[in-house]
Design a protein around this motif. Structure first.
Motif, PDB file in Angstrom:
ATOM      1  N   SER A  19      -7.185  -1.991  -7.267  1.00 24.40           N
ATOM      2  CA  SER A  19      -6.595  -3.202  -6.695  1.00 24.40           C
ATOM      3  C   SER A  19      -5.524  -3.703  -7.644  1.00 24.40           C
ATOM      4  O   SER A  19      -5.752  -3.801  -8.850  1.00 24.40           O
ATOM      5  N   ILE A  20      -4.362  -4.021  -7.111  1.00 24.17           N
ATOM      6  CA  ILE A  20      -3.211  -4.439  -7.905  1.00 24.17           C
ATOM      7  C   ILE A  20      -2.799  -5.834  -7.463  1.00 24.17           C
ATOM      8  O   ILE A  20      -2.724  -6.114  -6.266  1.00 24.17           O
ATOM      9  N   VAL A  21      -2.531  -6.705  -8.433  1.00 27.29           N
ATOM     10  CA  VAL A  21      -1.996  -8.034  -8.149  1.00 27.29           C
ATOM     11  C   VAL A  21      -0.677  -8.161  -8.897  1.00 27.29           C
ATOM     12  O   VAL A  21      -0.624  -8.007 -10.111  1.00 27.29           O
ATOM     13  N   CYS A  22       0.404  -8.401  -8.183  1.00 25.80           N
ATOM     14  CA  CYS A  22       1.730  -8.562  -8.779  1.00 25.80           C
ATOM     15  C   CYS A  22       1.995 -10.050  -8.984  1.00 25.80           C
ATOM     16  O   CYS A  22       1.971 -10.821  -8.032  1.00 25.80           O
ATOM     17  N   SER A  31       0.995 -23.359 -15.380  1.00 26.71           N
ATOM     18  CA  SER A  31      -0.204 -23.772 -14.652  1.00 26.71           C
ATOM     19  C   SER A  31      -0.122 -23.401 -13.168  1.00 26.71           C
ATOM     20  O   SER A  31      -1.117 -23.431 -12.463  1.00 26.71           O
ATOM     21  N   ASP A  32       1.075 -23.047 -12.688  1.00 22.90           N
ATOM     22  CA  ASP A  32       1.285 -22.715 -11.279  1.00 22.90           C
ATOM     23  C   ASP A  32       1.670 -21.241 -11.149  1.00 22.90           C
ATOM     24  O   ASP A  32       2.778 -20.905 -10.774  1.00 22.90           O
ATOM     25  N   THR A  33       0.728 -20.335 -11.487  1.00 23.15           N
ATOM     26  CA  THR A  33       0.990 -18.899 -11.420  1.00 23.15           C
ATOM     27  C   THR A  33       1.188 -18.472  -9.973  1.00 23.15           C
ATOM     28  O   THR A  33       0.383 -18.824  -9.114  1.00 23.15           O
ATOM     29  N   ARG A  34       2.239 -17.716  -9.731  1.00 22.86           N
ATOM     30  CA  ARG A  34       2.540 -17.246  -8.374  1.00 22.86           C
ATOM     31  C   ARG A  34       2.487 -15.732  -8.310  1.00 22.86           C
ATOM     32  O   ARG A  34       2.926 -15.052  -9.227  1.00 22.86           O
ATOM     33  N   ASN A  35       1.963 -15.219  -7.224  1.00 25.53           N
ATOM     34  CA  ASN A  35       1.971 -13.784  -6.983  1.00 25.53           C
ATOM     35  C   ASN A  35       3.226 -13.406  -6.218  1.00 25.53           C
ATOM     36  O   ASN A  35       3.811 -14.237  -5.524  1.00 25.53           O
ATOM     37  N   LEU A  36       3.629 -12.141  -6.352  1.00 31.34           N
ATOM     38  CA  LEU A  36       4.868 -11.667  -5.735  1.00 31.34           C
ATOM     39  C   LEU A  36       4.597 -10.849  -4.479  1.00 31.34           C
ATOM     40  O   LEU A  36       3.980  -9.786  -4.547  1.00 31.34           O
ATOM     41  N   GLN A  55       3.547  -1.462  -0.954  1.00 33.55           N
ATOM     42  CA  GLN A  55       4.252  -2.744  -0.923  1.00 33.55           C
ATOM     43  C   GLN A  55       3.199  -3.833  -1.045  1.00 33.55           C
ATOM     44  O   GLN A  55       2.199  -3.821  -0.316  1.00 33.55           O
ATOM     45  N   SER A  56       3.389  -4.772  -1.979  1.00 32.06           N
ATOM     46  CA  SER A  56       2.413  -5.866  -2.083  1.00 32.06           C
ATOM     47  C   SER A  56       2.513  -6.748  -0.837  1.00 32.06           C
ATOM     48  O   SER A  56       3.590  -6.956  -0.279  1.00 32.06           O
ATOM     49  N   ASN A  57       1.368  -7.269  -0.422  1.00 35.32           N
ATOM     50  CA  ASN A  57       1.331  -8.103   0.780  1.00 35.32           C
ATOM     51  C   ASN A  57       1.792  -9.530   0.472  1.00 35.32           C
ATOM     52  O   ASN A  57       2.253  -9.814  -0.634  1.00 35.32           O
ATOM     53  N   GLU A  58       1.633 -10.434   1.420  1.00 33.86           N
ATOM     54  CA  GLU A  58       2.100 -11.816   1.252  1.00 33.86           C
ATOM     55  C   GLU A  58       1.363 -12.551   0.131  1.00 33.86           C
ATOM     56  O   GLU A  58       1.843 -13.550  -0.382  1.00 33.86           O
ATOM     57  N   LYS A  59       0.199 -12.032  -0.279  1.00 36.01           N
ATOM     58  CA  LYS A  59      -0.549 -12.620  -1.392  1.00 36.01           C
ATOM     59  C   LYS A  59      -0.272 -11.903  -2.714  1.00 36.01           C
ATOM     60  O   LYS A  59      -0.912 -12.188  -3.719  1.00 36.01           O
ATOM     61  N   GLY A  60       0.667 -10.949  -2.697  1.00 33.19           N
ATOM     62  CA  GLY A  60       1.014 -10.209  -3.910  1.00 33.19           C
ATOM     63  C   GLY A  60       0.031  -9.117  -4.258  1.00 33.19           C
ATOM     64  O   GLY A  60       0.005  -8.637  -5.383  1.00 33.19           O
ATOM     65  N   GLN A  61      -0.773  -8.687  -3.303  1.00 34.18           N
ATOM     66  CA  GLN A  61      -1.823  -7.710  -3.563  1.00 34.18           C
ATOM     67  C   GLN A  61      -1.563  -6.389  -2.860  1.00 34.18           C
ATOM     68  O   GLN A  61      -0.938  -6.348  -1.802  1.00 34.18           O
ATOM     69  N   ALA A  62      -2.084  -5.320  -3.470  1.00 37.23           N
ATOM     70  CA  ALA A  62      -2.040  -3.990  -2.873  1.00 37.23           C
ATOM     71  C   ALA A  62      -3.247  -3.227  -3.386  1.00 37.23           C
ATOM     72  O   ALA A  62      -3.802  -3.552  -4.444  1.00 37.23           O
ATOM     73  N   SER A  63      -3.685  -2.216  -2.658  1.00 39.55           N
ATOM     74  CA  SER A  63      -4.810  -1.409  -3.117  1.00 39.55           C
ATOM     75  C   SER A  63      -4.628   0.031  -2.657  1.00 39.55           C
ATOM     76  O   SER A  63      -3.917   0.311  -1.690  1.00 39.55           O
ATOM     77  N   VAL A  64      -5.288   0.928  -3.400  1.00 41.50           N
ATOM     78  CA  VAL A  64      -5.197   2.351  -3.093  1.00 41.50           C
ATOM     79  C   VAL A  64      -6.465   3.026  -3.619  1.00 41.50           C
ATOM     80  O   VAL A  64      -7.069   2.567  -4.588  1.00 41.50           O
ATOM     81  N   SER A  65      -6.863   4.100  -2.978  1.00 43.54           N
ATOM     82  CA  SER A  65      -7.992   4.902  -3.430  1.00 43.54           C
ATOM     83  C   SER A  65      -7.437   6.145  -4.123  1.00 43.54           C
ATOM     84  O   SER A  65      -6.568   6.835  -3.577  1.00 43.54           O
ATOM     85  N   LEU A  66      -7.935   6.426  -5.341  1.00 43.51           N
ATOM     86  CA  LEU A  66      -7.437   7.548  -6.145  1.00 43.51           C
ATOM     87  C   LEU A  66      -8.593   8.441  -6.563  1.00 43.51           C
ATOM     88  O   LEU A  66      -9.734   7.985  -6.648  1.00 43.51           O
ATOM     89  N   VAL A  67      -8.296   9.698  -6.858  1.00 44.03           N
ATOM     90  CA  VAL A  67      -9.284  10.617  -7.416  1.00 44.03           C
ATOM     91  C   VAL A  67      -9.035  10.737  -8.914  1.00 44.03           C
ATOM     92  O   VAL A  67      -8.030  10.247  -9.432  1.00 44.03           O
ATOM     93  N   ALA A  68      -9.947  11.399  -9.627  1.00 44.51           N
ATOM     94  CA  ALA A  68      -9.822  11.563 -11.074  1.00 44.51           C
ATOM     95  C   ALA A  68      -8.474  12.195 -11.421  1.00 44.51           C
ATOM     96  O   ALA A  68      -8.005  13.109 -10.736  1.00 44.51           O
ATOM     97  N   GLU A  72       0.826   7.538 -13.344  1.00 42.70           N
ATOM     98  CA  GLU A  72       1.840   6.603 -13.822  1.00 42.70           C
ATOM     99  C   GLU A  72       2.054   5.590 -12.708  1.00 42.70           C
ATOM    100  O   GLU A  72       2.217   5.955 -11.544  1.00 42.70           O
ATOM    101  N   ILE A  73       2.018   4.319 -13.077  1.00 44.24           N
ATOM    102  CA  ILE A  73       2.180   3.245 -12.096  1.00 44.24           C
ATOM    103  C   ILE A  73       3.403   2.434 -12.472  1.00 44.24           C
ATOM    104  O   ILE A  73       3.553   2.007 -13.612  1.00 44.24           O
ATOM    105  N   LYS A  74       4.292   2.242 -11.518  1.00 46.46           N
ATOM    106  CA  LYS A  74       5.511   1.471 -11.736  1.00 46.46           C
ATOM    107  C   LYS A  74       5.605   0.415 -10.644  1.00 46.46           C
ATOM    108  O   LYS A  74       5.350   0.702  -9.476  1.00 46.46           O
ATOM    109  N   ALA A  75       5.937  -0.806 -11.038  1.00 43.91           N
ATOM    110  CA  ALA A  75       6.122  -1.879 -10.058  1.00 43.91           C
ATOM    111  C   ALA A  75       7.498  -2.497 -10.246  1.00 43.91           C
ATOM    112  O   ALA A  75       7.959  -2.659 -11.377  1.00 43.91           O
ATOM    113  N   GLN A  76       8.140  -2.801  -9.149  1.00 46.16           N
ATOM    114  CA  GLN A  76       9.469  -3.409  -9.170  1.00 46.16           C
ATOM    115  C   GLN A  76       9.517  -4.514  -8.117  1.00 46.16           C
ATOM    116  O   GLN A  76       8.925  -4.384  -7.051  1.00 46.16           O
ATOM    117  N   ALA A  77      10.242  -5.575  -8.463  1.00 42.22           N
ATOM    118  CA  ALA A  77      10.452  -6.663  -7.510  1.00 42.22           C
ATOM    119  C   ALA A  77      11.885  -7.161  -7.669  1.00 42.22           C
ATOM    120  O   ALA A  77      12.390  -7.277  -8.791  1.00 42.22           O
TER     121      ALA A  77
END
Length: 85
Positions: A19-22, A31-36, A55-68, A72-77
């Motif tokens: 689970s990823i939170v941008c 004090s007002d942290t915002r997600n992207l 693509q992160s959703n309206e709450k700035g979240q994304a998820s994926v299922s991975l195997v062993a 490399e994870i890269k995020a851009q906004a």
């Protein structure tokens, strides 16, 4: 953007839900942290010939299922600073 490396250790049938939170770097320490929303997240594993673009959703979240494996994870906004580790 930022890059991180993720290693998942396990057998061939091990799966891992990531689970990823941008978060907005401009408000991260305030004090007002915002997600992207609409951040582009690219996950690659060259050994497995795996590439997934999320693509992160309206709450700035994304998820994926991975195997062993090693990923490399890269995020851009749009209009946000770059970070390389």
């Amino acid at each position: 953007s930022f890059d991180i490396k993720l290693t998942i250790v396990g057998s061939n049938d091990t799966s891992f839900n990531l689970s990823i939170v941008c978060q907005d770097e401009f408000s991260y320490f305030g004090s007002d942290t915002r997600n992207l929303a609409n951040a582009t997240i690219t996950i690659t594993n060259t050994q497995l010939n795996f590439k997934r673009v999320l693509q992160s959703n309206e709450k700035g979240q994304a998820s994926v299922s991975l195997v062993a494996g090693i990923y490399e994870i890269k995020a851009q906004a749009l209009k946000h600073a770059s970070f390389n580790d």
